[in-house]
Design a protein around this motif. Structure first.
Motif, mmCIF file in Angstrom:
data_model
loop_
_atom_site.group_PDB
_atom_site.id
_atom_site.type_symbol
_atom_site.label_atom_id
_atom_site.label_comp_id
_atom_site.label_asym_id
_atom_site.label_seq_id
_atom_site.Cartn_x
_atom_site.Cartn_y
_atom_site.Cartn_z
ATOM 1 N N SER A 294 56.700 39.522 -42.859
ATOM 2 C CA SER A 294 56.916 40.849 -41.684
ATOM 3 C C SER A 294 56.056 41.620 -43.408
ATOM 4 O O SER A 294 55.495 40.525 -44.881
ATOM 5 C CB SER A 294 58.434 41.352 -42.841
ATOM 6 O OG SER A 294 58.787 41.247 -43.795
ATOM 7 N N ASN A 295 55.489 42.330 -43.409
ATOM 8 C CA ASN A 295 54.894 43.429 -44.864
ATOM 9 C C ASN A 295 55.157 43.206 -46.265
ATOM 10 O O ASN A 295 55.113 43.386 -46.757
ATOM 11 C CB ASN A 295 53.930 44.807 -44.570
ATOM 12 C CG ASN A 295 53.352 45.244 -42.898
ATOM 13 O OD1 ASN A 295 52.831 44.224 -42.278
ATOM 14 N ND2 ASN A 295 53.167 45.911 -42.627
ATOM 15 N N ASP A 296 56.676 43.633 -46.027
ATOM 16 C CA ASP A 296 57.013 43.759 -47.513
ATOM 17 C C ASP A 296 57.196 42.322 -47.796
ATOM 18 O O ASP A 296 58.057 42.089 -48.500
ATOM 19 C CB ASP A 296 58.818 44.235 -47.249
ATOM 20 C CG ASP A 296 59.544 44.069 -46.835
ATOM 21 O OD1 ASP A 296 59.719 42.504 -45.995
ATOM 22 O OD2 ASP A 296 60.794 44.574 -46.568
ATOM 23 N N SER B 102 65.770 46.663 -51.474
ATOM 24 C CA SER B 102 65.133 46.681 -52.243
ATOM 25 C C SER B 102 65.607 45.236 -52.851
ATOM 26 O O SER B 102 66.145 45.372 -53.431
ATOM 27 C CB SER B 102 64.787 47.485 -53.345
ATOM 28 O OG SER B 102 63.781 47.331 -54.461
ATOM 29 N N SER B 103 64.196 44.540 -53.077
ATOM 30 C CA SER B 103 64.582 43.287 -53.659
ATOM 31 C C SER B 103 63.674 42.900 -54.442
ATOM 32 O O SER B 103 62.060 42.969 -54.286
ATOM 33 C CB SER B 103 64.452 41.903 -52.321
ATOM 34 O OG SER B 103 64.407 40.917 -52.876
ATOM 35 N N GLY C 8 63.351 26.156 -33.257
ATOM 36 C CA GLY C 8 64.088 26.659 -32.923
ATOM 37 C C GLY C 8 63.550 28.477 -33.052
ATOM 38 O O GLY C 8 62.213 28.127 -33.228
ATOM 39 N N ASP C 9 64.161 29.549 -32.071
ATOM 40 C CA ASP C 9 64.050 30.738 -32.663
ATOM 41 C C ASP C 9 64.074 31.131 -33.902
ATOM 42 O O ASP C 9 65.637 32.529 -33.657
ATOM 43 C CB ASP C 9 64.035 31.548 -31.257
ATOM 44 C CG ASP C 9 63.259 33.042 -30.592
ATOM 45 O OD1 ASP C 9 63.037 32.981 -31.608
ATOM 46 O OD2 ASP C 9 64.251 33.077 -29.825
ATOM 47 N N VAL C 10 64.141 31.146 -34.499
ATOM 48 C CA VAL C 10 64.817 31.891 -35.459
ATOM 49 C C VAL C 10 63.636 32.599 -36.656
ATOM 50 O O VAL C 10 62.859 32.721 -36.912
ATOM 51 C CB VAL C 10 65.310 30.705 -36.854
ATOM 52 C CG1 VAL C 10 66.185 29.566 -36.140
ATOM 53 C CG2 VAL C 10 64.308 30.089 -37.721
ATOM 54 N N ARG C 11 65.275 33.431 -37.272
ATOM 55 C CA ARG C 11 64.046 34.241 -38.359
ATOM 56 C C ARG C 11 65.195 34.682 -39.832
ATOM 57 O O ARG C 11 66.243 34.456 -39.080
ATOM 58 C CB ARG C 11 63.924 36.264 -37.706
ATOM 59 C CG ARG C 11 63.737 37.069 -38.481
ATOM 60 C CD ARG C 11 63.656 37.941 -37.846
ATOM 61 N NE ARG C 11 65.306 39.127 -38.055
ATOM 62 C CZ ARG C 11 65.312 39.563 -37.334
ATOM 63 N NH1 ARG C 11 64.407 40.242 -36.485
ATOM 64 N NH2 ARG C 11 66.436 40.420 -37.516
ATOM 65 N N MET C 12 64.613 34.540 -40.945
ATOM 66 C CA MET C 12 65.123 34.352 -41.738
ATOM 67 C C MET C 12 65.044 35.829 -42.601
ATOM 68 O O MET C 12 63.984 36.051 -42.931
ATOM 69 C CB MET C 12 65.510 33.586 -43.060
ATOM 70 C CG MET C 12 63.696 33.086 -43.069
ATOM 71 S SD MET C 12 64.382 31.421 -44.006
ATOM 72 C CE MET C 12 63.239 31.552 -44.727
ATOM 73 N N GLU C 13 66.309 36.573 -43.735
ATOM 74 C CA GLU C 13 65.835 36.926 -44.198
ATOM 75 C C GLU C 13 66.301 36.691 -46.151
ATOM 76 O O GLU C 13 67.190 36.929 -45.786
ATOM 77 C CB GLU C 13 66.078 39.022 -43.998
ATOM 78 C CG GLU C 13 66.526 39.625 -44.831
ATOM 79 C CD GLU C 13 66.741 40.906 -44.684
ATOM 80 O OE1 GLU C 13 66.777 42.474 -45.433
ATOM 81 O OE2 GLU C 13 68.063 41.485 -43.771
ATOM 82 N N LEU C 14 65.596 37.481 -47.021
ATOM 83 C CA LEU C 14 65.620 37.258 -48.077
ATOM 84 C C LEU C 14 66.018 38.495 -49.031
ATOM 85 O O LEU C 14 65.682 38.776 -48.513
ATOM 86 C CB LEU C 14 64.455 36.155 -48.598
ATOM 87 C CG LEU C 14 65.266 36.031 -49.998
ATOM 88 C CD1 LEU C 14 66.620 34.728 -50.476
ATOM 89 C CD2 LEU C 14 63.879 35.164 -50.984
#
Length: 156
Positions: A27-29, A12-13, A143-149
């Motif tokens: 993303s939805n969240d 949870s953030s 590029g082909d990147v995904r990031m998560e915070l």
């Protein structure tokens, strides 16, 4: 290549992302961002500024580059200008994260007058105005990147 499928968030953030234009899919969240390949470049940013002594982790996976910066006011008010990330005068760039078919973890801590950033066993410090709260800005360059915070509950 990352399609529009996002993994479910495990942590949870209270700090999440906002989209800036059509080049970023969230993303939805609102914790994952993927470059949407509509055009080159894509900018996304935190939905609120970082608080004093707040810590976060940014995980970048895939191959490409993500520039991490900060701005002293709500980026939503500067969306059009932020699309030219490197030339917008109010935006300070802290680091450019490059990854090649890997996961790169970036830890960010906000102190009174600085952001302290750790990446690839190196420490970077960005001065900020003590009375301003910095909004984090992320520029998915190519590029082909995904990031998560996500939040990090322990000091770096």
């Amino acid at each position: 290549m990352y399609n529009n499928a996002f993994p479910e968030s495990k942590i949870s953030s209270t700090l999440s992302l906002k989209s800036c234009g059509e080049n970023i899919k969230l993303s939805n969240d609102r914790r994952f961002a993927v470059w949407n390949f509509m055009e080159s470049d894509g900018v996304t940013f935190s939905h609120r500024p970082m608080d004093h002594l707040e810590h976060l982790i940014l995980e970048v996976t895939g191959s490409g580059e993500v520039a991490i910066g900060a701005i002293g006011s709500d980026p939503k008010n500067h969306e059009k200008s932020l699309s030219s990330f490197s030339t917008y005068p109010e935006l300070k760039t802290a680091i450019i994260v490059k990854c090649h078919e890997s996961l790169t973890q970036v830890k960010v801590t906000r102190d009174a007058d600085q952001l302290i950033i750790f990446c690839d066993d190196k420490r970077y410090v960005m001065s900020i105005e003590p009375e301003q709260k910095p909004w984090m800005v992320f520029y998915l360059r190519f590029g082909d990147v995904r990031m998560e915070l996500r939040e990090y509950n322990h000091p770096i």
